[in-house]
Scaffold this active site. Sequence first.
Site, mmCIF file in Angstrom:
data_model
loop_
_atom_site.group_PDB
_atom_site.id
_atom_site.type_symbol
_atom_site.label_atom_id
_atom_site.label_comp_id
_atom_site.label_asym_id
_atom_site.label_seq_id
_atom_site.Cartn_x
_atom_site.Cartn_y
_atom_site.Cartn_z
ATOM 1 N N ARG A 238 1.062 -1.243 -0.134
ATOM 2 C CA ARG A 238 -0.089 -0.016 -0.064
ATOM 3 C C ARG A 238 0.911 1.131 0.284
ATOM 4 O O ARG A 238 1.811 1.268 0.671
ATOM 5 C CB ARG A 238 -0.956 0.033 1.309
ATOM 6 N N GLU A 267 -3.895 7.154 -5.060
ATOM 7 C CA GLU A 267 -3.873 6.638 -6.535
ATOM 8 C C GLU A 267 -5.071 7.434 -6.935
ATOM 9 O O GLU A 267 -6.252 7.561 -6.360
ATOM 10 C CB GLU A 267 -4.148 5.255 -6.542
ATOM 11 N N HIS A 285 -0.645 -0.100 -10.025
ATOM 12 C CA HIS A 285 -1.243 -0.842 -9.379
ATOM 13 C C HIS A 285 -1.874 -2.057 -9.993
ATOM 14 O O HIS A 285 -3.062 -2.363 -9.980
ATOM 15 C CB HIS A 285 -2.604 -0.116 -8.556
HETATM 16 C C1 DGY Z 1 -5.981 -6.071 -3.254
HETATM 17 O O1 DGY Z 1 -6.536 -6.913 -3.487
HETATM 18 O O2 DGY Z 1 -5.773 -5.461 -2.205
HETATM 19 C C2 DGY Z 1 -4.953 -5.204 -4.444
HETATM 20 O O3 DGY Z 1 -4.100 -4.071 -3.855
HETATM 21 C C3 DGY Z 1 -5.946 -4.836 -5.556
HETATM 22 O O4 DGY Z 1 -6.010 -5.886 -6.104
#
Ligand code: DGY
Length: 319
Positions: A238, A267, A285
Amino acid sequence: MTLKVILTRRWPTAVERALGERFDVVLRSGDRPMAQGELAGAMGECDVLCPTVSDRIDADIIAGGTRCRLIANYGVGFDHIDLAAARARDIAVTNTPGVLTDATADLALTLILMCARRAGEGEREVRRGDWSGWRPTHMIGSALKDKVLGVVGFGRIGQAVARRARYGFGMRIAYHARHASDAANALDAQFCPNVTDLLAMSDVVSLHVPGGAATANLIDAGAVAAMKRGSFLINTARGGVVDHDALAEGLRSGHLAGAGLDVYPQEPLVPPALLALENVVLLPHLGSATAETREAMGMRALANIAAFAGGAPLPDRVA
Ligand code: DGY
């Protein structure tokens, strides 16, 4: 009564079809994010809301949940959902663990390799028409074999990255987690109870902790300074885990050799200080972005909704 299910974004077609066969599914005509007002409205209209990491399901949105009883998140991370607020209103929350482990680990390795071998820089050089041909001193990177990969967070994804790095690339593994893990034995991985020790000994640091308040700015200026000179930072977890000003300064000063990032605090905004740097690989991402994984994530969410509809225990309940 058929449950009314609202998806905040478009999902893979096969999953939308499977959901539509069992529930009253509301699909959006476009694929832009819902505004906060639309999300709050949706909570009042549906039995099940299916958000993604790009939605912020905060206490105000949850307060709109006069009808909603389940938030079935499309994704494993849930730091964008206020779990305490959901619990307080008796709204269950589920996620999609396990099915995106391999895809995310593959992407972490992609970033490690791109950083170590300067693949982003090289690709840009070729596209600009600046490549002047092979020479012994051109764009020299770093070997991975026998280097130390420091894994911060040793859950499913951290372990999958460690396995790839150990067995595929001959790296040595160290890790930081709350507790030592039995899974480390097969990898001959060294446990570091203190994250600073891990940062100081690692040639590559790869982050695999959940986001949220507990890990906010874990990699701050002090942590960047503690990292080994010439090392790389990889983040597929993250964005909020890293202080990007501190990271940019570490990269500019040459203390760090490079960074590979797939996630950002707000984002789709990418911190401008990073855009200006050559030694950073910036991805949008993509951790779970394979056709197989995105479909599996949807099917996992469907399994949770189906359990909810049938009054069965929710397989992936997080609140
Ligand atoms: C998640 O699943 O948490 C990812 O960051 C998005 O696929």
